[in-house]
Design a protein around this motif. Structure first.
Motif, mmCIF file in Angstrom:
data_model
loop_
_atom_site.group_PDB
_atom_site.id
_atom_site.type_symbol
_atom_site.label_atom_id
_atom_site.label_comp_id
_atom_site.label_asym_id
_atom_site.label_seq_id
_atom_site.Cartn_x
_atom_site.Cartn_y
_atom_site.Cartn_z
ATOM 1 N N ASN A 47 0.822 -1.140 0.089
ATOM 2 C CA ASN A 47 0.056 -0.125 -0.002
ATOM 3 C C ASN A 47 0.928 1.317 -0.018
ATOM 4 N N ASP A 48 1.753 1.413 0.903
ATOM 5 C CA ASP A 48 2.531 2.669 1.094
ATOM 6 C C ASP A 48 4.117 2.374 0.408
ATOM 7 N N LYS A 49 4.352 1.248 -0.060
ATOM 8 C CA LYS A 49 5.656 0.823 -0.822
ATOM 9 C C LYS A 49 6.857 0.985 0.081
ATOM 10 N N THR A 50 6.688 0.971 1.248
ATOM 11 C CA THR A 50 7.662 0.967 2.361
ATOM 12 C C THR A 50 8.284 -0.487 2.565
ATOM 13 N N PHE A 51 9.556 -0.688 2.875
ATOM 14 C CA PHE A 51 10.065 -2.201 3.054
ATOM 15 C C PHE A 51 10.728 -1.918 4.565
ATOM 16 N N TRP A 52 10.563 -3.540 4.908
ATOM 17 C CA TRP A 52 10.581 -3.730 6.210
ATOM 18 C C TRP A 52 11.255 -5.005 6.367
ATOM 19 N N LYS A 53 12.562 -4.946 7.253
ATOM 20 C CA LYS A 53 13.516 -6.133 7.633
ATOM 21 C C LYS A 53 12.995 -6.639 8.656
ATOM 22 N N ILE A 54 12.566 -7.964 8.926
ATOM 23 C CA ILE A 54 12.234 -8.722 10.154
ATOM 24 C C ILE A 54 13.504 -9.469 10.581
ATOM 25 N N LYS A 55 13.947 -9.392 11.632
ATOM 26 C CA LYS A 55 15.039 -10.299 12.108
ATOM 27 C C LYS A 55 14.371 -11.199 13.364
ATOM 28 N N TRP A 56 14.835 -12.497 13.478
ATOM 29 C CA TRP A 56 14.021 -13.336 14.412
ATOM 30 C C TRP A 56 15.324 -14.261 14.623
ATOM 31 N N THR A 57 15.060 -14.988 15.815
ATOM 32 C CA THR A 57 15.938 -15.957 16.398
ATOM 33 C C THR A 57 14.994 -17.237 16.515
ATOM 34 N N ARG A 58 15.698 -18.382 16.380
ATOM 35 C CA ARG A 58 15.023 -19.719 16.650
ATOM 36 C C ARG A 58 16.031 -20.591 17.219
ATOM 37 N N GLY A 59 15.535 -21.601 18.164
ATOM 38 C CA GLY A 59 16.442 -22.320 19.106
ATOM 39 C C GLY A 59 17.086 -23.369 18.073
ATOM 40 N N ALA A 60 18.355 -23.857 18.524
ATOM 41 C CA ALA A 60 19.194 -24.390 17.498
ATOM 42 C C ALA A 60 19.277 -25.829 17.983
ATOM 43 N N THR A 61 18.802 -26.230 19.299
ATOM 44 C CA THR A 61 18.762 -27.556 19.649
ATOM 45 C C THR A 61 17.301 -28.262 19.735
ATOM 46 N N GLU A 62 17.336 -29.521 19.807
ATOM 47 C CA GLU A 62 15.891 -30.294 19.679
ATOM 48 C C GLU A 62 15.001 -29.846 20.767
ATOM 49 N N TYR A 63 15.594 -29.547 22.137
ATOM 50 C CA TYR A 63 15.015 -29.565 23.178
ATOM 51 C C TYR A 63 14.605 -28.088 23.344
ATOM 52 N N GLN A 64 14.737 -27.308 22.537
ATOM 53 C CA GLN A 64 14.396 -25.798 22.627
ATOM 54 C C GLN A 64 13.037 -25.547 22.012
ATOM 55 N N ASP A 65 12.362 -24.670 22.255
ATOM 56 C CA ASP A 65 10.950 -24.117 21.833
ATOM 57 C C ASP A 65 11.486 -23.552 20.239
ATOM 58 N N ASN A 66 10.921 -24.362 19.257
ATOM 59 C CA ASN A 66 11.353 -23.632 17.875
ATOM 60 C C ASN A 66 10.373 -22.617 17.208
ATOM 61 N N GLY A 67 9.874 -21.934 18.315
ATOM 62 C CA GLY A 67 9.207 -20.705 17.811
ATOM 63 C C GLY A 67 10.119 -19.510 17.436
ATOM 64 N N TYR A 68 9.357 -18.448 17.088
ATOM 65 C CA TYR A 68 9.910 -17.194 16.749
ATOM 66 C C TYR A 68 10.118 -16.517 17.882
ATOM 67 N N GLU A 69 11.406 -15.965 18.097
ATOM 68 C CA GLU A 69 11.922 -15.149 19.393
ATOM 69 C C GLU A 69 12.621 -13.963 18.925
ATOM 70 N N ASN A 70 12.806 -13.019 19.621
ATOM 71 C CA ASN A 70 13.574 -11.932 19.719
ATOM 72 C C ASN A 70 13.277 -11.246 18.425
ATOM 73 N N ILE A 71 11.984 -11.091 17.970
ATOM 74 C CA ILE A 71 11.751 -10.330 16.798
ATOM 75 C C ILE A 71 11.978 -9.144 16.974
ATOM 76 N N GLU A 72 12.749 -8.361 15.849
ATOM 77 C CA GLU A 72 13.025 -7.136 15.459
ATOM 78 C C GLU A 72 12.448 -6.756 14.124
ATOM 79 N N VAL A 73 11.902 -5.557 14.129
ATOM 80 C CA VAL A 73 11.619 -4.726 12.984
ATOM 81 C C VAL A 73 12.311 -3.339 12.622
ATOM 82 N N HIS A 74 12.694 -3.498 11.366
ATOM 83 C CA HIS A 74 13.460 -2.056 11.065
ATOM 84 C C HIS A 74 12.825 -1.617 9.631
#
Length: 89
Positions: A47-74
């Motif tokens: 709609n407004d032609k702006t661009f957004w970078k989304i940064k996130w973290t996911r767990g690296a081991t099988e025992y961690q929650d594999n959800g999206y964490e530490n989400i940053e938007v710029h």
């Protein structure tokens, strides 16, 4: 864009605002540590032609929650960059 909307986009949640954004590039893995894998991706608001970078973290081991964490938007702008690559002769 808010971190909450970014989480909805990453999780494919049912949110009417998601339809206003399209993927501009592929997901990039930016770094790996013992416990986390860090990613980023750029979306464009159609709609407004702006661009957004989304940064996130996911767990690296099988025992961690594999959800999206530490989400940053710029908000970002596209910029052409020329680079040199070395290839075998």
């Amino acid at each position: 864009m808010t971190p909450e909307l970014a989480a909805d986009i990453l999780n494919f949640n049912d949110n009417d605002e998601i339809e206003n954004y399209k993927e501009v590039d592929a997901t990039t893995m930016t770094s790996i540590s013992r416990w986390s894998i860090h990613y980023e991706k750029v979306y464009q608001n159609i709609n407004d032609k702006t661009f957004w970078k989304i940064k996130w973290t996911r767990g690296a081991t099988e025992y961690q929650d594999n959800g999206y964490e530490n989400i940053e938007v710029h908000q970002v702008v596209p910029r052409e960059i020329t680079s040199i690559t070395y290839v075998k002769v």
